[in-house]
Design a protein around this motif. Structure first.
Motif, PDB file in Angstrom:
ATOM      1  N   VAL A 129      -7.565 -20.373 -29.041  1.00  0.00           N
ATOM      2  CA  VAL A 129      -8.540 -21.403 -28.697  1.00  0.00           C
ATOM      3  C   VAL A 129      -9.306 -21.894 -29.912  1.00  0.00           C
ATOM      4  O   VAL A 129      -9.559 -23.073 -30.056  1.00  0.00           O
ATOM      5  CB  VAL A 129      -9.520 -20.870 -27.623  1.00  0.00           C
ATOM      6  N   ALA A 131     -17.743 -19.647 -29.488  1.00  0.00           N
ATOM      7  CA  ALA A 131     -16.475 -19.061 -29.902  1.00  0.00           C
ATOM      8  C   ALA A 131     -16.665 -18.018 -30.980  1.00  0.00           C
ATOM      9  O   ALA A 131     -17.463 -18.179 -31.910  1.00  0.00           O
ATOM     10  CB  ALA A 131     -15.546 -20.167 -30.399  1.00  0.00           C
ATOM     11  N   GLN A 187     -10.627 -15.326 -26.031  1.00  0.00           N
ATOM     12  CA  GLN A 187     -10.159 -16.524 -26.719  1.00  0.00           C
ATOM     13  C   GLN A 187      -9.466 -16.202 -28.040  1.00  0.00           C
ATOM     14  O   GLN A 187      -8.620 -16.969 -28.501  1.00  0.00           O
ATOM     15  CB  GLN A 187     -11.334 -17.469 -26.981  1.00  0.00           C
ATOM     16  N   ARG A 191     -15.252 -14.723 -24.630  1.00  0.00           N
ATOM     17  CA  ARG A 191     -15.100 -15.221 -26.003  1.00  0.00           C
ATOM     18  C   ARG A 191     -14.120 -14.355 -26.798  1.00  0.00           C
ATOM     19  O   ARG A 191     -13.354 -14.872 -27.633  1.00  0.00           O
ATOM     20  CB  ARG A 191     -16.467 -15.246 -26.693  1.00  0.00           C
TER      21      ARG A 191
END
Length: 325
Positions: free
Chosen positions: A194, A322, A189, A186
């Motif tokens: 993302v 996320a 990202q 995460r």
């Protein structure tokens, strides 16, 4: 059983062949991201390591000219004790097996290698989570050094703010940021564009080309370590439990934690390993008194510790979603 060519049966033909055995044991239990080798060692003579940590510093006061000065009595210390724990395993090896089953493998070597690997994997995990035999990182970190993103028994998304604030609490700066693969993915990202709060890094060092998809190797200049020894079940899912908004148990939930660690000897205020012998010391093999064979032990007298509480920080209660701002 039907005939097999010239043979009465397939079983008869199989009497004349033998499977080829590959030497050794193929590695299947693969764990990455251990930190035991990062800790400096503090050798302990005895069962405990005791040291004094400052608690309250003198503050002084302002004075006018010709004031009478009064001596203050306010130096305050906290004494800390780190107690060694014994960890290890004993194995017996029958002499008949050792002497007659050795056509392809040294049986003692196989048993020693498998035992050593298992003990190291176990200790890597317990350095994070142990609460009984010694205090692992979750029990050493203080509430003042923790950023909790969850509430009650419910976790929440990890945040850039929480990670940054935690790292700011580690003084001097942390040497390592470590967390389970799911949470580190995460964090990756945030440099891959993302999610909407991503801090996008698109240029490789010394280059101007766009490079998405790489893994975060540093977070604010702190090296990142992805660990298989934290928070995850065999499926990879996060499984730490929180209660009253903070970490409470290794399993049973759906959250994970990140640690910022500064390593150093206790007198330097860092995170260290107290040890009373060499790590994974082997004793034996010795002849068994009541068996036809030998026995040996692999053991460690060990406990993690922190000189100053400021060398360790934690973000807990993070779910596998996320990262947000």
């Amino acid at each position: 059983m039907p005939a097999a060519g010239a043979f009465e049966s397939l079983a008869e033909a199989q009497l004349l062949t033998q499977s080829e055995l590959v030497k050794g044991i193929i590695e299947e239990i693969i764990r990455d991201g251990g930190i035991i080798d990062r800790f400096p060692i503090k050798t302990v003579s005895g069962t405990n390591l005791v040291y004094n940590r400052e608690n309250i510093l003198p503050t002084g006061q302002f004075h006018a000219i010709a004031d009478q000065w009064t001596a203050s009595e306010d130096i305050n210390l906290t004494q800390i004790t780190t107690t060694l724990a014994m960890h290890g395993d004993q194995k017996d090896l029958d002499d008949f097996i050792a002497k007659t089953y050795d056509s392809h493998n040294d049986m003692m070597a196989v048993v020693t290698q498998q035992t050593s690997k298992g003990l190291k994997i176990r200790l890597e995990n317990r350095i994070i989570y142990e609460a009984t035999s010694f205090s692992g990182l979750h029990n050493l970190v203080t509430a003042n050094q923790t950023q909790s993103v969850g509430a009650g028994a419910v976790g929440a998304a990890c945040t850039v703010t929480a990670v940054n604030r935690m790292l700011d609490l580690v003084r001097p700066p942390a040497d390592l940021l470590v967390g389970p693969f799911r949470l580190m993915q995460r964090l990756d990202q945030t440099s891959q564009g993302v999610n909407s709060s991503a801090l996008v890094y698109v240029a490789a060092e010394g280059k101007t080309d766009v490079r998405l998809g790489h893994r975060v190797g540093f977070w604010r200049d702190v090296p990142v370590r992805r660990s298989d020894f934290m928070a995850t079940a065999n499926t990879g899912a996060l499984q730490e439990t929180i209660a009253s908004g903070t970490f409470s148990a290794e399993t049973g939930g759906a959250t994970g934690s990140l640690f910022g660690i500064r390593f150093g000897q206790p007198e330097q205020g860092g995170a260290f390993l107290a040890m009373g012998n060499e790590l994974f010391e082997t004793v034996g093999p010795h002849e068994s008194k009541d068996r036809n064979g030998q026995w040996f032990r692999i053991r460690s007298y060990i406990a993690p510790g922190i000189g100053s509480t400021r060398c360790l920080g934690r973000v807990d209660g993070c779910t596998d979603v996320a990262v947000t701002a």
